[in-house]
Motif scaffolding. Sequence first.
Motif: not given
Length: 186
Positions: A77-91
Amino acid sequence: MAKLLLIAGDFVEDYEIMVPFQALQAMGHDVHAICPEKREGDSVKTAIHDFEGDQTYTEKPGHRFTLNATFTEVEPGDYDGLVLPGGRAPEYLRLNERVLEMVRYFIDSDKPVAAICHAAQLLAAAVSLEGHRVSAYPACAPEVRLAGGDYAEIAVDQAVTSGKLVTAPAWPAHPEWIKQFNALLD
């Protein structure tokens, strides 16, 4: 300017964390990079994914990326937006319920979200993508469709905005992806 949250993990794609983290800061945004089970000052390993004419990308060791916030201490709730990078981490990040709660918060609150490449795995695990046109690395197309999204088959250097969600297939799209995300932040 906006206060942004970036969720990372080991073997996040090198360019997909480094470039947006630095570019968004250069635009004046405050970007906090976090990772489950890690604290401010810890680092994540990155992997460089390249397109060299094979049936899929190749992977090489990347840099170490230093986190500048602590996962357990941030409140979405303290943030205005979200960034989700890719790679193997999301898995594997999609197996962390707190990560999924964070993604849900931004989508449900209709705050801007930028997701690139394999980050579609996080989106598909967290929310229904029904009503959204979503791009991702082509191998993630089935997950986008299973989550109800309209998979956007676009050039690797393009991005698509659907509501407050900006997505792209891979790091060659950074100029378009970051530009479209920044437009939502203004």
